[in-house]
Write an enzyme that holds these catalytic residues in place. Structure first.
Site, PDB file in Angstrom:
ATOM      1  CB  CYS A 129     -34.492  15.836  30.114  1.00  0.00           C
ATOM      2  SG  CYS A 129     -35.672  16.032  32.230  1.00  0.00           S
ATOM      3  CE  LYS A 177     -39.452  20.934  40.590  1.00  0.00           C
ATOM      4  NZ  LYS A 177     -38.652  19.794  39.897  1.00  0.00           N
ATOM      5  CE  LYS A 185     -37.492  18.021  44.431  1.00  0.00           C
ATOM      6  NZ  LYS A 185     -35.804  18.018  42.790  1.00  0.00           N
ATOM      7  NE  ARG A 240     -41.854  19.735  44.718  1.00  0.00           N
ATOM      8  CZ  ARG A 240     -42.052  19.385  43.543  1.00  0.00           C
ATOM      9  NH1 ARG A 240     -40.998  18.630  43.265  1.00  0.00           N
ATOM     10  NH2 ARG A 240     -42.710  20.375  42.430  1.00  0.00           N
ATOM     11  NE  ARG A 246     -43.024  12.822  42.331  1.00  0.00           N
ATOM     12  CZ  ARG A 246     -42.473  13.604  42.231  1.00  0.00           C
ATOM     13  NH1 ARG A 246     -42.408  15.266  42.661  1.00  0.00           N
ATOM     14  NH2 ARG A 246     -42.349  14.249  41.288  1.00  0.00           N
ATOM     15  CB  CYS A 278     -34.981  10.233  35.767  1.00  0.00           C
ATOM     16  SG  CYS A 278     -34.858  10.032  34.101  1.00  0.00           S
TER      17      CYS A 278
HETATM   18 FE1  SRM Z   1     -37.924  15.102  39.306  1.00  0.00          FE
HETATM   19  C1  SRM Z   1     -40.085  17.541  37.018  1.00  0.00           C
HETATM   20  C2  SRM Z   1     -39.516  12.687  38.571  1.00  0.00           C
HETATM   21  C3  SRM Z   1     -36.763  13.992  41.590  1.00  0.00           C
HETATM   22  C4  SRM Z   1     -35.157  17.671  39.495  1.00  0.00           C
HETATM   23  N1  SRM Z   1     -39.392  15.081  37.777  1.00  0.00           N
HETATM   24  C5  SRM Z   1     -40.123  15.842  36.978  1.00  0.00           C
HETATM   25  C6  SRM Z   1     -40.828  15.580  36.555  1.00  0.00           C
HETATM   26  C7  SRM Z   1     -42.685  15.495  37.397  1.00  0.00           C
HETATM   27  C8  SRM Z   1     -41.190  16.191  34.952  1.00  0.00           C
HETATM   28  C9  SRM Z   1     -42.721  17.077  35.010  1.00  0.00           C
HETATM   29  O1  SRM Z   1     -42.434  18.221  35.674  1.00  0.00           O
HETATM   30  O2  SRM Z   1     -43.406  16.945  34.164  1.00  0.00           O
HETATM   31  C10 SRM Z   1     -40.563  13.898  36.299  1.00  0.00           C
HETATM   32  C11 SRM Z   1     -42.535  13.026  36.107  1.00  0.00           C
HETATM   33  C12 SRM Z   1     -41.634  11.794  35.954  1.00  0.00           C
HETATM   34  C13 SRM Z   1     -42.591  10.752  36.078  1.00  0.00           C
HETATM   35  O3  SRM Z   1     -43.230   9.865  34.537  1.00  0.00           O
HETATM   36  O4  SRM Z   1     -42.261   9.886  37.014  1.00  0.00           O
HETATM   37  C14 SRM Z   1     -39.793  14.116  38.068  1.00  0.00           C
HETATM   38  N2  SRM Z   1     -37.632  13.666  39.741  1.00  0.00           N
HETATM   39  C15 SRM Z   1     -39.013  12.534  39.042  1.00  0.00           C
HETATM   40  C16 SRM Z   1     -38.524  11.476  40.636  1.00  0.00           C
HETATM   41  C17 SRM Z   1     -40.161  10.277  40.420  1.00  0.00           C
HETATM   42  C18 SRM Z   1     -37.209  10.404  39.495  1.00  0.00           C
HETATM   43  C19 SRM Z   1     -37.185   9.006  39.796  1.00  0.00           C
HETATM   44  O5  SRM Z   1     -36.539   8.479  39.363  1.00  0.00           O
HETATM   45  O6  SRM Z   1     -37.059   8.533  41.031  1.00  0.00           O
HETATM   46  C20 SRM Z   1     -37.915  11.908  41.297  1.00  0.00           C
HETATM   47  C21 SRM Z   1     -39.342  11.927  42.148  1.00  0.00           C
HETATM   48  C22 SRM Z   1     -38.536  12.571  43.345  1.00  0.00           C
HETATM   49  C23 SRM Z   1     -39.710  12.979  44.509  1.00  0.00           C
HETATM   50  O7  SRM Z   1     -40.327  11.628  45.397  1.00  0.00           O
HETATM   51  O8  SRM Z   1     -39.951  13.461  45.352  1.00  0.00           O
HETATM   52  C24 SRM Z   1     -37.471  13.467  41.332  1.00  0.00           C
HETATM   53  N3  SRM Z   1     -35.927  15.718  40.280  1.00  0.00           N
HETATM   54  C25 SRM Z   1     -35.557  14.995  41.326  1.00  0.00           C
HETATM   55  C26 SRM Z   1     -34.635  15.146  41.853  1.00  0.00           C
HETATM   56  C27 SRM Z   1     -33.225  14.341  42.764  1.00  0.00           C
HETATM   57  C28 SRM Z   1     -33.630  15.142  43.732  1.00  0.00           C
HETATM   58  O9  SRM Z   1     -33.881  16.310  44.382  1.00  0.00           O
HETATM   59  O10 SRM Z   1     -33.201  14.602  45.219  1.00  0.00           O
HETATM   60  C29 SRM Z   1     -33.825  16.420  41.255  1.00  0.00           C
HETATM   61  C30 SRM Z   1     -32.303  17.580  40.619  1.00  0.00           C
HETATM   62  C31 SRM Z   1     -32.381  18.260  42.194  1.00  0.00           C
HETATM   63  C32 SRM Z   1     -33.150  19.457  42.423  1.00  0.00           C
HETATM   64  O11 SRM Z   1     -34.556  19.580  41.967  1.00  0.00           O
HETATM   65  O12 SRM Z   1     -31.908  20.336  41.999  1.00  0.00           O
HETATM   66  C33 SRM Z   1     -35.506  16.671  40.331  1.00  0.00           C
HETATM   67  N4  SRM Z   1     -37.125  17.177  38.140  1.00  0.00           N
HETATM   68  C34 SRM Z   1     -36.748  18.438  38.406  1.00  0.00           C
HETATM   69  C35 SRM Z   1     -36.372  18.705  37.716  1.00  0.00           C
HETATM   70  C36 SRM Z   1     -35.554  20.231  37.648  1.00  0.00           C
HETATM   71  C37 SRM Z   1     -35.781  21.072  38.802  1.00  0.00           C
HETATM   72  C38 SRM Z   1     -34.740  22.686  38.197  1.00  0.00           C
HETATM   73  O13 SRM Z   1     -34.453  22.951  39.255  1.00  0.00           O
HETATM   74  O14 SRM Z   1     -34.910  23.216  37.424  1.00  0.00           O
HETATM   75  C39 SRM Z   1     -38.099  19.333  37.139  1.00  0.00           C
HETATM   76  C40 SRM Z   1     -38.955  19.965  35.838  1.00  0.00           C
HETATM   77  C41 SRM Z   1     -39.376  21.396  36.861  1.00  0.00           C
HETATM   78  O15 SRM Z   1     -39.354  21.462  38.218  1.00  0.00           O
HETATM   79  O16 SRM Z   1     -39.877  22.285  36.018  1.00  0.00           O
HETATM   80  C42 SRM Z   1     -38.545  18.433  37.814  1.00  0.00           C
HETATM   81 FE1  SF4 Z   2     -36.396  14.621  35.161  1.00  0.00          FE
HETATM   82 FE2  SF4 Z   2     -35.964  14.278  33.019  1.00  0.00          FE
HETATM   83 FE3  SF4 Z   2     -36.036  12.230  33.931  1.00  0.00          FE
HETATM   84 FE4  SF4 Z   2     -38.542  13.342  33.416  1.00  0.00          FE
HETATM   85  S1  SF4 Z   2     -37.343  13.047  32.080  1.00  0.00           S
HETATM   86  S2  SF4 Z   2     -37.440  12.656  34.795  1.00  0.00           S
HETATM   87  S3  SF4 Z   2     -37.656  15.275  33.701  1.00  0.00           S
HETATM   88  S4  SF4 Z   2     -34.524  13.794  33.949  1.00  0.00           S
END
Ligand code: SRM
Ligand code: SF4
Length: 568
Positions: free
Chosen positions: A475, A208, A210, A144, A75, A430
């Site tokens: 999820c 994390k 944001k 981030r 990323r 996502c």
């Molecule tokens: Fe996310 C984890 C993809 C934005 C909340 N997110 C992940 C992971 C890295 C899975 C992992 O931990 O193994 C995903 C990788 C999937 C892949 O194969 O690419 C993933 N998140 C993404 C992206 C690529 C989704 C997309 O389709 O665009 C976004 C990348 C953003 C970036 O450039 O940094 C992405 N993730 C978000 C957002 C939206 C936002 O921030 O505006 C959220 C919800 C907002 C928030 O943070 O509450 C988000 N991602 C999570 C979470 C839940 C965090 C929590 O507080 O519980 C996880 C899981 C974790 O952190 O344990 C996670």
């Molecule tokens: Fe994020 Fe869950 Fe989608 Fe994976 S399946 S990219 S952790 S919302």
């Protein structure tokens, strides 16, 4: 926080990592396996990468007793999502040479490469750096990528907001030399005594973090879903200052009531020169008061929930040494993107293109990736701006180049996607399967088909041009911010989704669970009558999310901070 509680395992890992080095260099060099150890997986996130495996082939490989098909997600950190045409071309090249041939535009305005195998990892990161981009702190327990509204034509205020996103991002970067040392042949720091993390300390943040910068009336960056946001308060195209909001977040776990999505609270106003300081001090309060015992409860939103917005502001003011002013009036009208061409006062043009699921990919019918490459190749000036809705803006196209760009748009059918329904244009999915290790169900690969099914009802009801926000995630982590969509789908199990209704059109209200574990094949039948009812019974200008509440499909959310947040 109770002192008897045991710290989560990541805390000693961070302390003992010698400022995020751990065994990363050694493990990246070991090609006897495509994987890295569990500890290194945690540490590598801080440097902008995740170990993944191709879940489509997991079972087959297990049967053949083969190692999982491991590869890395990379990323890129790019505040406000802005890159030059040259940087676009480099990312395009790297996606072909070292990744799976696609570019993913994320919901936080970043590029992701998927499918980079370990052997190519360090080289890919190095070449990203050669393009004057980096992956530092793109993931991990740190601040981030800082988001910002990408519309340069809106007003001159935009440039200032974008600069703020850069300033905050730079100010909050980890200071460790680990990244340079591991990926860029940086000089080795002999003793960690020489190093310091003045803001984060050795344990970085509990989780994390944001940040976004919004330029009303657009809430495209979805301030209510983020830890900390700065909402520009503008008068005569000048930014007078920013309202500050804290404590938003989406992630939850099915069946765990103490995890929940939460909308951010607006806690005050500051003048522009204070913004970086406020960002730092909010981070420090979270560093010192966030829950380090339970990673599922460690985000800032839980700290704000525990302290209360007023208590949090009091603590923040203690750290700042001055008070926030009362929040100023502001109004949002959408969290979506406006598509097509717009022209600014200087005659430059800006094109916002819809990119389904943010996936830049060529298909025989729709050679999008090639088309975008051709455009990047001819642009002398201008830039590529990733939006928070996974879309792309080609900005600041000079009058001289406009006709050439138009010809390429036609040749590569790049405007075709705009001929779709407003429902589709307001969709986010996502990544989910096959790369995301946490996915319970499909998302990016399924939402387009589901929308095609729903479009039958949309068309039949005359709603083709009516924007409704629709978001799917595989999820409940909420990466597509589904809990503030007017229609949200959240993966529960393979092929099954929790269906949420009633989010606010500009991201100001959480939606509510309407039906649980609905098989994908039954969603159309579930929603078609509501869509038809909306078309017939809606009041003038009434949004779908508001309608489903008024019509009694779901009850209004009254708990906590969940309602309309514009200050009036
Ligand atoms: Fe996310 C984890 C993809 C934005 C909340 N997110 C992940 C992971 C890295 C899975 C992992 O931990 O193994 C995903 C990788 C999937 C892949 O194969 O690419 C993933 N998140 C993404 C992206 C690529 C989704 C997309 O389709 O665009 C976004 C990348 C953003 C970036 O450039 O940094 C992405 N993730 C978000 C957002 C939206 C936002 O921030 O505006 C959220 C919800 C907002 C928030 O943070 O509450 C988000 N991602 C999570 C979470 C839940 C965090 C929590 O507080 O519980 C996880 C899981 C974790 O952190 O344990 C996670
Ligand atoms: Fe994020 Fe869950 Fe989608 Fe994976 S399946 S990219 S952790 S919302």
């Amino acid at each position: 926080m109770s002192e008897e509680k045991k710290l989560s395992a990541n805390e000693p890992l961070k302390i003992n990592s010698n400022y995020l080095r751990g065994n990363l260099a050694e493990e990246f060099a070991d090609v006897s396996t495509g994987a890295i150890s569990a500890d290194s997986q945690q540490l590598s996130k801080f440097h902008g990468m995740y170990l993944q495996d191709d879940r489509d082939v997991r079972a087959g490989r297990r049967k053949k007793k083969l190692e999982k098909a491991y590869s890395f997600l990379i990323r890129v950190r790019m505040p406000g999502g802005v890159v030059t045409p040259t940087q676009w071309l480099e990312m395009d090249r790297l996606s072909d040479e070292f990744a799976n041939g696609t570019l993913k535009l994320t919901t936080r305005q970043a590029f992701q490469l998927h499918g980079v195998i370990k052997r190519n990892l360090v080289r890919t990161i190095k070449e990203i750096n050669d393009a004057a981009l980096d992956t530092i702190a793109a993931c991990g327990d740190v601040n981030r990528n800082v988001m910002c509204n990408p519309n340069p034509h809106l007003s001159s205020a935009h440039a200032e907001a974008l600069k703020l996103s850069h300033d905050i991002s730079t100010h909050l970067l980890p200071q460790t030399g680990a990244y340079h040392e591991i990926f860029l042949d940086g000089e080795k720091v002999i003793s960690s005594e020489e190093e310091e993390e003045p803001i984060y300390g050795k344990t970085y943040l509990p989780r994390k973090f944001k940040i976004t910068v919004a330029v009303p009336p657009s809430n495209d960056v979805d301030i209510y879903a983020h830890c900390l946001s700065f909402i520009a308060i503008i008068e005569d195209e000048k930014i007078l200052g920013y309202n500050v909001s804290v404590g938003g977040g989406m992630g939850m776990s099915h069946g765990q009531k103490d995890t929940f999505p939460r909308l951010a609270d607006v806690i005050g106003f500051i003048t522009p020169e204070k913004a970086v300081d406020v960002a730092e001090k909010v981070v420090l309060v979270q560093r010192d008061f966030g829950d380090r015992t339970n990673r599922k409860h460690a985000r800032l939103k839980y700290t704000v929930e525990r302290m209360g917005p007023d208590g949090f502001r009091d603590k923040l003011e203690e750290y700042l040494g001055y008070q926030l002013e009362p929040a100023r009036e502001f109004a949002f009208d959408t969290n979506g993107d406006r598509f097509g061409w717009t022209e600014d006062a200087n005659g430059n043009s800006h094109l916002n293109l819809f990119i389904a699921g943010g996936r830049v990919i060529d298909s025989p019918a729709y050679p999008m990736k090639t088309g975008l490459r051709k455009i990047a190749e001819i642009l002398d000036k201008g830039d590529f701006r990733l939006t928070a809705n996974q879309n792309l803006m080609i900005a600041n196209v000079t009058p001289k180049k406009r006709a050439e760009v138009d010809a390429l748009l036609t040749e590569y059918k790049l405007m075709d996607s705009h001929q779709r329904s407003a429902l589709r244009l307001n969709s986010i999915a996502c990544v989910a399967l096959p790369t995301c290790g946490l996915a319970l169900a499909e998302s990016e690969r399924y939402l387009p088909d589901l929308i095609t099914e729903l479009e039958e009802s949309i068309e039949a009801s005359g709603l083709r041009h009516d924007a409704i926000t629709i978001r799917m995630t595989g999820c409940p982590n909420g990466c597509g911010r589904p809990f503030i969509a007017e229609i949200g789908f959240v993966g529960k199990a393979p092929g099954k989704y929790n269906v949420y209704l009633g989010g606010g059109f500009y991201g100001q209200r959480l939606n509510k669970l309407y039906r649980e574990s609905v098989p994908g094949g039954e969603i159309k039948a579930l929603l078609a009558p509501i869509i038809e009812d909306y078309a017939k019974q809606r009041h003038d200008g009434e949004r779908f999310g508001d309608f489903v509440i008024r019509a009694g499909y779901i009850k209004a959310t009254t708990a906590g901070n969940n309602f309309h947040k514009n200050i009036s």
